[in-house]
Design an enzyme around this catalytic site. Sequence first.
Site, PDB file in Angstrom:
ATOM      1  CB  ILE A  16      -0.945   0.005   1.226  1.00 21.03           C
ATOM      2  CG1 ILE A  16      -1.834  -1.236   1.201  1.00 21.03           C
ATOM      3  CG2 ILE A  16      -1.798   1.265   1.256  1.00 21.03           C
ATOM      4  CD1 ILE A  16      -2.630  -1.466   2.488  1.00 21.03           C
ATOM      5  CE  LYS A  38      14.088  -4.625  10.394  1.00 17.39           C
ATOM      6  NZ  LYS A  38      13.423  -5.341  11.491  1.00 17.39           N
ATOM      7  CB  ALA A  87       2.540  -2.819   9.920  1.00 21.10           C
ATOM      8  CB  THR A 133      -6.310  -3.890   9.553  1.00 23.44           C
ATOM      9  OG1 THR A 133      -7.132  -4.984   9.168  1.00 23.44           O
ATOM     10  CG2 THR A 133      -5.812  -4.190  10.965  1.00 23.44           C
ATOM     11  CG  ASP A 134     -11.402  -5.080   7.819  1.00 23.75           C
ATOM     12  OD1 ASP A 134     -10.290  -5.637   7.915  1.00 23.75           O
ATOM     13  OD2 ASP A 134     -12.242  -5.413   6.946  1.00 23.75           O
ATOM     14  CE1 TYR A 158      -1.380  -6.615  10.429  1.00 17.08           C
ATOM     15  CE2 TYR A 158      -3.592  -7.474  10.029  1.00 17.08           C
ATOM     16  CZ  TYR A 158      -2.626  -6.501   9.825  1.00 17.08           C
ATOM     17  OH  TYR A 158      -2.903  -5.410   9.031  1.00 17.08           O
ATOM     18  CB  ALA A 160      -3.853  -8.962  19.226  1.00 14.09           C
ATOM     19  CE  LYS A 162      -2.063  -2.008  11.652  1.00 15.42           C
ATOM     20  NZ  LYS A 162      -0.995  -1.126  11.089  1.00 15.42           N
ATOM     21  CG  LEU A 198      -6.874 -15.370  -1.524  1.00 17.88           C
ATOM     22  CD1 LEU A 198      -6.693 -16.834  -1.157  1.00 17.88           C
ATOM     23  CD2 LEU A 198      -8.323 -14.955  -1.262  1.00 17.88           C
ATOM     24  N   PRO A 290      -5.565 -21.315  12.055  1.00 16.69           N
ATOM     25  CG  PRO A 290      -3.757 -21.903  13.421  1.00 16.69           C
ATOM     26  CD  PRO A 290      -4.102 -21.486  12.028  1.00 16.69           C
ATOM     27  CG  HIS A 292      -9.758 -18.458   8.714  1.00 19.80           C
ATOM     28  ND1 HIS A 292      -9.667 -19.315   7.642  1.00 19.80           N
ATOM     29  CD2 HIS A 292      -9.749 -17.216   8.183  1.00 19.80           C
ATOM     30  CE1 HIS A 292      -9.609 -18.627   6.526  1.00 19.80           C
ATOM     31  NE2 HIS A 292      -9.661 -17.343   6.825  1.00 19.80           N
TER      32      HIS A 292
HETATM   33  P1  NAD Z   1       3.411  -4.714   3.539  1.00 18.95           P
HETATM   34  O1  NAD Z   1       3.772  -5.856   4.418  1.00 18.95           O
HETATM   35  O2  NAD Z   1       3.304  -4.903   2.074  1.00 18.95           O
HETATM   36  O3  NAD Z   1       4.456  -3.517   3.768  1.00 18.95           O
HETATM   37  C1  NAD Z   1       4.936  -3.156   5.040  1.00 18.95           C
HETATM   38  C2  NAD Z   1       6.156  -2.264   4.844  1.00 18.95           C
HETATM   39  O4  NAD Z   1       6.643  -1.903   6.149  1.00 18.95           O
HETATM   40  C3  NAD Z   1       7.308  -2.961   4.112  1.00 18.95           C
HETATM   41  O5  NAD Z   1       7.821  -2.110   3.116  1.00 18.95           O
HETATM   42  C4  NAD Z   1       8.335  -3.218   5.214  1.00 18.95           C
HETATM   43  O6  NAD Z   1       9.676  -3.208   4.740  1.00 18.95           O
HETATM   44  C5  NAD Z   1       8.061  -2.054   6.156  1.00 18.95           C
HETATM   45  N1  NAD Z   1       8.482  -2.348   7.546  1.00 18.95           N
HETATM   46  C6  NAD Z   1       8.233  -3.472   8.268  1.00 18.95           C
HETATM   47  N2  NAD Z   1       8.810  -3.385   9.486  1.00 18.95           N
HETATM   48  C7  NAD Z   1       9.425  -2.163   9.536  1.00 18.95           C
HETATM   49  C8  NAD Z   1      10.171  -1.478  10.526  1.00 18.95           C
HETATM   50  N3  NAD Z   1      10.436  -2.038  11.722  1.00 18.95           N
HETATM   51  N4  NAD Z   1      10.640  -0.239  10.252  1.00 18.95           N
HETATM   52  C9  NAD Z   1      10.401   0.342   9.044  1.00 18.95           C
HETATM   53  N5  NAD Z   1       9.717  -0.273   8.059  1.00 18.95           N
HETATM   54  C10 NAD Z   1       9.225  -1.503   8.300  1.00 18.95           C
HETATM   55  O7  NAD Z   1       2.056  -4.134   4.155  1.00 18.95           O
HETATM   56  P2  NAD Z   1       0.817  -3.429   3.431  1.00 18.95           P
HETATM   57  O8  NAD Z   1      -0.124  -4.463   2.984  1.00 18.95           O
HETATM   58  O9  NAD Z   1       1.331  -2.430   2.462  1.00 18.95           O
HETATM   59  O10 NAD Z   1       0.159  -2.689   4.668  1.00 18.95           O
HETATM   60  C11 NAD Z   1       0.573  -1.363   5.039  1.00 18.95           C
HETATM   61  C12 NAD Z   1      -0.212  -0.922   6.258  1.00 18.95           C
HETATM   62  O11 NAD Z   1      -1.606  -0.960   5.976  1.00 18.95           O
HETATM   63  C13 NAD Z   1      -0.007  -1.819   7.484  1.00 18.95           C
HETATM   64  O12 NAD Z   1       0.031  -0.990   8.629  1.00 18.95           O
HETATM   65  C14 NAD Z   1      -1.239  -2.718   7.505  1.00 18.95           C
HETATM   66  O13 NAD Z   1      -1.559  -3.107   8.821  1.00 18.95           O
HETATM   67  C15 NAD Z   1      -2.278  -1.760   6.931  1.00 18.95           C
HETATM   68  N6  NAD Z   1      -3.401  -2.427   6.225  1.00 18.95           N
HETATM   69  C16 NAD Z   1      -3.155  -3.336   5.234  1.00 18.95           C
HETATM   70  C17 NAD Z   1      -4.233  -3.901   4.543  1.00 18.95           C
HETATM   71  C18 NAD Z   1      -4.020  -4.881   3.415  1.00 18.95           C
HETATM   72  O14 NAD Z   1      -5.001  -5.433   2.901  1.00 18.95           O
HETATM   73  N7  NAD Z   1      -2.802  -5.114   2.957  1.00 18.95           N
HETATM   74  C19 NAD Z   1      -5.541  -3.541   4.872  1.00 18.95           C
HETATM   75  C20 NAD Z   1      -5.742  -2.596   5.900  1.00 18.95           C
HETATM   76  C21 NAD Z   1      -4.663  -2.038   6.551  1.00 18.95           C
HETATM   77  P1  TYD Z   2      -5.015 -12.903   3.361  1.00 15.66           P
HETATM   78  O1  TYD Z   2      -4.710 -12.420   1.974  1.00 15.66           O
HETATM   79  O2  TYD Z   2      -3.921 -13.530   4.157  1.00 15.66           O
HETATM   80  O3  TYD Z   2      -5.654 -11.654   4.142  1.00 15.66           O
HETATM   81  P2  TYD Z   2      -6.320 -11.592   5.636  1.00 15.66           P
HETATM   82  O4  TYD Z   2      -6.074 -12.847   6.362  1.00 15.66           O
HETATM   83  O5  TYD Z   2      -5.594 -10.431   6.231  1.00 15.66           O
HETATM   84  O6  TYD Z   2      -7.782 -11.337   5.394  1.00 15.66           O
HETATM   85  O7  TYD Z   2      -6.204 -13.941   3.286  1.00 15.66           O
HETATM   86  C1  TYD Z   2      -7.448 -13.582   2.743  1.00 15.66           C
HETATM   87  C2  TYD Z   2      -8.384 -14.759   2.942  1.00 15.66           C
HETATM   88  O8  TYD Z   2      -7.919 -15.863   2.140  1.00 15.66           O
HETATM   89  C3  TYD Z   2      -8.413 -15.269   4.368  1.00 15.66           C
HETATM   90  O9  TYD Z   2      -9.748 -15.716   4.671  1.00 15.66           O
HETATM   91  C4  TYD Z   2      -7.469 -16.455   4.358  1.00 15.66           C
HETATM   92  C5  TYD Z   2      -7.633 -17.013   2.939  1.00 15.66           C
HETATM   93  N1  TYD Z   2      -6.428 -17.669   2.369  1.00 15.66           N
HETATM   94  C6  TYD Z   2      -6.547 -18.945   1.814  1.00 15.66           C
HETATM   95  O10 TYD Z   2      -7.639 -19.564   1.786  1.00 15.66           O
HETATM   96  N2  TYD Z   2      -5.421 -19.524   1.272  1.00 15.66           N
HETATM   97  C7  TYD Z   2      -4.206 -18.893   1.272  1.00 15.66           C
HETATM   98  O11 TYD Z   2      -3.204 -19.477   0.777  1.00 15.66           O
HETATM   99  C8  TYD Z   2      -4.108 -17.578   1.835  1.00 15.66           C
HETATM  100  C9  TYD Z   2      -2.802 -16.844   1.860  1.00 15.66           C
HETATM  101  C10 TYD Z   2      -5.259 -17.008   2.362  1.00 15.66           C
END
Ligand code: NAD
Ligand code: TYD
Length: 352
Positions: A16, A38, A87, A133-134, A158, A160, A162, A198, A290, A292
């Site tokens: 993101i 990082k 994160a 996150t939601d 995770y 918990a 956040k 996923l 676990p 889920h």
């Molecule tokens: P991501 O795992 O793709 O990216 C996380 C980034 O943080 C990476 O570039 C990593 O190098 C950096 N990072 C990790 N530990 C670090 C540290 N100690 N110091 C500095 N940088 C560090 O994650 P994402 O999917 O892009 O999510 C970004 C944010 O949005 C997170 O806070 C996540 O909780 C939140 N979020 C994600 C989703 C989603 O669907 N991906 C949805 C809602 C909220």
């Molecule tokens: P994920 O992309 O890990 O997002 P989150 O757990 O944060 O919602 O998973 C999305 C959904 O897909 C979740 O219900 C777990 C499921 N999933 C699978 O069924 N198989 C997989 O290999 C992965 C990574 C996720």
Amino acid sequence: MAFQQTILITGGAGFIGSHLVRLMVNQYPAYHIVNLDKLTYAGNLENLKDVEGSPNYTFIKGDITKEAQMQQLFADYDFDGVIHLAAESHVDRSISNPMSFIETNIVGTVVLLNAARFRWKDAAGKRFYHISTDEVYGSLGETGYFTEETPYDPRSPYSASKASSDHLVRAYYHTYGLPVVLSNCSNNYGPYQFPEKLLPLMINNIRNNKPLPVYGDGQYTRDWLWVEDHASAIDLIYHRGEVGETYNIGGNNEWKNIGLVHQLCDIVDELLGRQPGASRSLITFVKDRPGHDRRYAIDASKIKRELGWEPTIQAAEGLRRTAEWYLENTEWLERVTSGAYQQYYELQYGEE
Ligand code: NAD
Ligand code: TYD
């Protein structure tokens, strides 16, 4: 050049974060965007090749858990605002290694809150925006939605971690008057997402004719949001969200996992010129995650009502664009799935 403001984006090399950095650098040439990351397995500077030479962009490799490093950074740049995304973000990894989630998501957030609090003696016009996150709200049954008032009920390490960081951000607002704003968003999808999540995992496996591991009965529901729609919501909340407030962001786009995987198989089969139905035969139901969470669904009416934000990309188009991007960027996929990813994959799915 004197910039209008200097903004720290943490985690800007992640999924993101890279979309947000690109949006901010391109849309606001008068802002200086400092990306602190990082570069863990999830952070990749290749995600930002197109902005790395921009005069209003600076990348710094650093760790948000390092107190002295962060205080020096705040002294060096005198930030006007912080958008905090850094994160550990993957639920399955939080189950096998919770401690790194506590360190980065909780301790790292407090280190940043302290750096802002000590630096911003006069906090007028400043802003600390925490991205969440939601999943903090827990799990829904077949009906209902998460609103900003839904009580927190996180169930994975995770979520918990956040939830804990959200509480700390709000505590700094109430206790120290730090000007914070928060948002809680549903599952994002689109280009540059690490293929442990996923959708990119499934696309990569379809491409390689590998089994498609669907957890449990596949009847788990997520609300999917196109990542650039999330970035535009963050831009809006950073500029116009009210201090002390929280905004839920969602795609109004609920899918059961198995339905989403079916849809994806059909799109990828078409793009690869395979027989209709060919990839569905790769679907394998595997051991469940676990704890889920059964269903997430967001009520995003507050951000629509107060800030006029709505998602712009519908599922059919978003899924197709996502599949096309991964199939066109196989070199990116190959690079990020080599080495450490192989070990992770073996541990997570190997014994099936
Ligand atoms: P991501 O795992 O793709 O990216 C996380 C980034 O943080 C990476 O570039 C990593 O190098 C950096 N990072 C990790 N530990 C670090 C540290 N100690 N110091 C500095 N940088 C560090 O994650 P994402 O999917 O892009 O999510 C970004 C944010 O949005 C997170 O806070 C996540 O909780 C939140 N979020 C994600 C989703 C989603 O669907 N991906 C949805 C809602 C909220
Ligand atoms: P994920 O992309 O890990 O997002 P989150 O757990 O944060 O919602 O998973 C999305 C959904 O897909 C979740 O219900 C777990 C499921 N999933 C699978 O069924 N198989 C997989 O290999 C992965 C990574 C996720």
